[in-house]
Write an enzyme that holds these catalytic residues in place. Structure first.
Site, PDB file in Angstrom:
ATOM      1  N   LYS A  47     -64.259 -24.950 -48.946  1.00 52.14           N
ATOM      2  CA  LYS A  47     -65.702 -25.236 -48.952  1.00 52.14           C
ATOM      3  C   LYS A  47     -66.122 -25.873 -50.272  1.00 52.14           C
ATOM      4  O   LYS A  47     -65.409 -25.768 -51.277  1.00 52.14           O
ATOM      5  CB  LYS A  47     -66.477 -23.934 -48.719  1.00 52.14           C
ATOM      6  CG  LYS A  47     -66.199 -22.886 -49.780  1.00 52.14           C
ATOM      7  CD  LYS A  47     -66.824 -21.538 -49.439  1.00 52.14           C
ATOM      8  CE  LYS A  47     -66.354 -20.504 -50.447  1.00 52.14           C
ATOM      9  NZ  LYS A  47     -66.881 -19.173 -50.174  1.00 52.14           N
ATOM     10  N   ARG A 158     -75.497  -9.898 -45.690  1.00 51.99           N
ATOM     11  CA  ARG A 158     -75.701 -11.325 -45.787  1.00 51.99           C
ATOM     12  C   ARG A 158     -75.578 -11.831 -44.356  1.00 51.99           C
ATOM     13  O   ARG A 158     -76.442 -11.559 -43.547  1.00 51.99           O
ATOM     14  CB  ARG A 158     -74.645 -11.925 -46.735  1.00 51.99           C
ATOM     15  CG  ARG A 158     -75.085 -13.136 -47.482  1.00 51.99           C
ATOM     16  CD  ARG A 158     -74.030 -13.629 -48.469  1.00 51.99           C
ATOM     17  NE  ARG A 158     -72.740 -13.886 -47.861  1.00 51.99           N
ATOM     18  CZ  ARG A 158     -71.757 -14.571 -48.457  1.00 51.99           C
ATOM     19  NH1 ARG A 158     -71.910 -15.025 -49.686  1.00 51.99           N
ATOM     20  NH2 ARG A 158     -70.619 -14.782 -47.840  1.00 51.99           N
ATOM     21  N   TYR A 287     -82.787 -36.231 -77.149  1.00 51.67           N
ATOM     22  CA  TYR A 287     -84.136 -35.815 -76.735  1.00 51.67           C
ATOM     23  C   TYR A 287     -84.600 -34.597 -77.532  1.00 51.67           C
ATOM     24  O   TYR A 287     -83.828 -33.639 -77.734  1.00 51.67           O
ATOM     25  CB  TYR A 287     -84.129 -35.413 -75.262  1.00 51.67           C
ATOM     26  CG  TYR A 287     -84.120 -36.566 -74.283  1.00 51.67           C
ATOM     27  CD1 TYR A 287     -85.119 -37.517 -74.300  1.00 51.67           C
ATOM     28  CD2 TYR A 287     -83.118 -36.652 -73.327  1.00 51.67           C
ATOM     29  CE1 TYR A 287     -85.109 -38.556 -73.379  1.00 51.67           C
ATOM     30  CE2 TYR A 287     -83.106 -37.685 -72.397  1.00 51.67           C
ATOM     31  CZ  TYR A 287     -84.109 -38.637 -72.429  1.00 51.67           C
ATOM     32  OH  TYR A 287     -84.105 -39.647 -71.522  1.00 51.67           O
ATOM     33  N   MET A 335     -79.324 -36.457 -68.768  1.00 53.14           N
ATOM     34  CA  MET A 335     -78.911 -36.604 -67.364  1.00 53.14           C
ATOM     35  C   MET A 335     -77.570 -37.317 -67.231  1.00 53.14           C
ATOM     36  O   MET A 335     -76.712 -36.912 -66.448  1.00 53.14           O
ATOM     37  CB  MET A 335     -79.978 -37.363 -66.573  1.00 53.14           C
ATOM     38  CG  MET A 335     -79.753 -37.304 -65.075  1.00 53.14           C
ATOM     39  SD  MET A 335     -80.962 -38.207 -64.111  1.00 53.14           S
ATOM     40  CE  MET A 335     -82.448 -37.281 -64.361  1.00 53.14           C
TER      41      MET A 335
HETATM   42  C1  LIG Z   1     -65.837 -18.352 -50.523  1.00 56.26           C
HETATM   43  C2  LIG Z   1     -65.303 -17.379 -49.546  1.00 56.26           C
HETATM   44  C3  LIG Z   1     -64.020 -16.819 -49.708  1.00 56.26           C
HETATM   45  C4  LIG Z   1     -63.140 -17.078 -50.919  1.00 56.26           C
HETATM   46  O1  LIG Z   1     -63.547 -16.283 -51.993  1.00 56.26           O
HETATM   47  P1  LIG Z   1     -62.773 -16.355 -53.408  1.00 56.26           P
HETATM   48  O2  LIG Z   1     -63.409 -15.274 -54.187  1.00 56.26           O
HETATM   49  O3  LIG Z   1     -63.050 -17.695 -53.956  1.00 56.26           O
HETATM   50  O4  LIG Z   1     -61.342 -16.121 -53.140  1.00 56.26           O
HETATM   51  C5  LIG Z   1     -63.548 -16.013 -48.688  1.00 56.26           C
HETATM   52  N1  LIG Z   1     -64.302 -15.739 -47.597  1.00 56.26           N
HETATM   53  C6  LIG Z   1     -65.541 -16.241 -47.434  1.00 56.26           C
HETATM   54  C7  LIG Z   1     -66.315 -15.902 -46.204  1.00 56.26           C
HETATM   55  C8  LIG Z   1     -66.084 -17.070 -48.401  1.00 56.26           C
HETATM   56  O5  LIG Z   1     -67.312 -17.563 -48.220  1.00 56.26           O
END
Ligand SMILES: *Cc1c(COP(=O)(O)O)cnc(C)c1O
Length: 414
Positions: A47, A158, A287, A335
């Site tokens: 991700k 969550r 700045y 920036m």
């Molecule tokens: C991001 C995530 C992980 C990985 O977590 P790490 O701490 O980076 O190993 C595993 N499961 C879910 C659902 C996540 O969102």
């Protein structure tokens, strides 16, 4: 390393870039594998563009390269947050899991994306009865079965269904021929803390909620829970599959390097000097004139700013590395630009590469240090690195950039 990557390394010289070591990624996957019993699958979390490392590079490395003579690449599956992220990945032979709860299926253009995800066989995450219904309808229209997993909320509060609602959701999925239940999962709140009893409590709740389905559904379900912290500290949570993210990228879930887990940071963020000017004592930089020179000063200019994810809060606080030695950031990070003090680097010249974020875990500009300076965690430092910064696959010894002596000079550690 093939010719294309050699060219990428060469062609991106002269602009800000992130070098991503395939070898270190594979090494970390090997470190992780040593904590797993045979048969436990590894799902690589890709991700957020593989935590800023470049989703395509990470996916290709973990799904197409082999690190251990087994002839098998390390990733048995990959996971992303959204359907858009899955779409951005190269074609892969392993399951692709989308973790964002499937909701709002009939709002905006969501339905088209979901249809595409179903056609491509991705595993979609269900967190409510209504989501199961919506997906079943869309899958009927597409004419293909949709793979789904159910997220169970065991204490994170969550995403996910609670244990009491899970049986109804599973029943609904099983009753819809257009849906195929692929897995059940949960997520831990405090797994990076080896002493927290809450991880085992969450695991206990997950077992209580899901053990019954194992036999009933013919043991074909993939059950998974462990992130990096859980996979290192709680072996009983490994179940059928683990889902490491941070540790794959070489960072310890405790927030500091560990000798027990020789992880290698995968990413190195470099930027070339694009300007050097001398200012007199009393001159100010940037700045708000927040930095003024106590001595005649050589000011170096880097073409990277907070729009690239170099945090503005590092103004007058951070350091960069040049030839393995520190140079302080002076004035405000703006920036698109950042200024550094090169007075103690008389031989620095325009075109030379400076290290903003090092791949040595003991470096004075390691991701651990940058996270501390920015009052955040390594995850956020990585994810903030912006789209303007090129990601280049490389192995360290093949890269034509400076040798740093980072990690050898005691006084730099602070
Ligand atoms: C991001 C995530 C992980 C990985 O977590 P790490 O701490 O980076 O190993 C595993 N499961 C879910 C659902 C996540 O969102």
């Amino acid at each position: 390393m093939d010719a294309k990557h050699t060219l990428d390394v060469k062609y991106t010289l002269g602009e800000p870039r992130v070098l991503v070591s395939r070898r270190s990624l594979l090494h970390n996957a090997g470190v992780i594998r040593r904590f797993l019993s045979p048969g436990v699958r590894l799902c690589a979390m890709l991700k957020a563009d593989a935590y800023g490392h470049g989703g395509a590079i990470a996916a290709d490395t973990l799904c197409n390269f082999c690190n251990d003579g087994s002839g098998k690449p390390p990733a048995d599956a990959v996971a992303v947050a959204s359907i858009d992220e899955a779409t951005a990945l190269p074609d892969l032979r392993v399951p692709v899991i989308v973790f964002r709860p499937l909701e709002n299926a009939f709002i905006g253009r969501q339905r088209l994306k979901i249809e595409d995800a179903i056609r491509r066989g991705w595993v979609l995450t269900i967190c409510s009865l209504s989501a199961a219904e919506d997906l079943a309808r869309i899958a009927v229209a597409v004419g293909r079965r949709a793979n789904v997993q159910v997220m169970v909320d065991t204490g994170m509060a969550r995403s996910g269904v609670d244990a009491a609602t899970l049986p109804a959701v599973v029943e609904r999925i099983e009753s819809r021929p257009s849906l195929k239940l692929w897995g059940l999962c949960t997520h831990f709140a405090s797994a990076e803390n080896a002493d927290s009893p809450f991880t085992l409590e969450q695991a206990r709740r997950f077992h209580a909620a899901t053990d019954g389905f194992g036999a009933a559904l013919g043991n074909r379900l993939t059950r998974h829970a462990a992130n990096s912290g859980a996979l290192f500290f709680h072996a009983t949570t490994h179940l059928d599959m683990v889902r490491p993210g941070l540790s794959l990228y070489g960072v310890d879930p405790t927030g500091r390097p560990s000798l027990d887990r020789p992880l290698r940071p995968v990413l190195k963020w470099l930027a070339p000097l694009v300007g050097i000017q001398d200012i007199p004592a009393g001159g100010t930089v940037g700045y708000g004139q927040t930095w003024s020179a106590r001595r005649p000063t050589r000011v170096g200019l880097l073409p990277v700013g907070y729009a690239d994810g170099y945090p503005r809060c590092l103004s007058n606080g951070a350091k960069v590395l040049l030839h393995g030695r520190c140079a302080p950031v002076i004035g405000r990070v703006s920036m698109d630009m950042t200024t550094v003090d090169l007075t103690d680097h008389p031989d620095a010249h325009v075109g030379e590469e400076v290290t903003l974020l090092d791949d040595n875990p003991l470096s004075p500009v390691s991701v651990y240090e940058l996270a501390k300076w920015s009052n955040t965690i390594p995850y956020e430092v990585f994810c903030r690195i912006g789209a303007r910064v090129k990601r280049v696959a490389v192995d360290p010894e093949d890269a034509p950039f400076e040798e740093t002596e980072a990690g050898t000079s005691e006084q730099d550690f602070g």
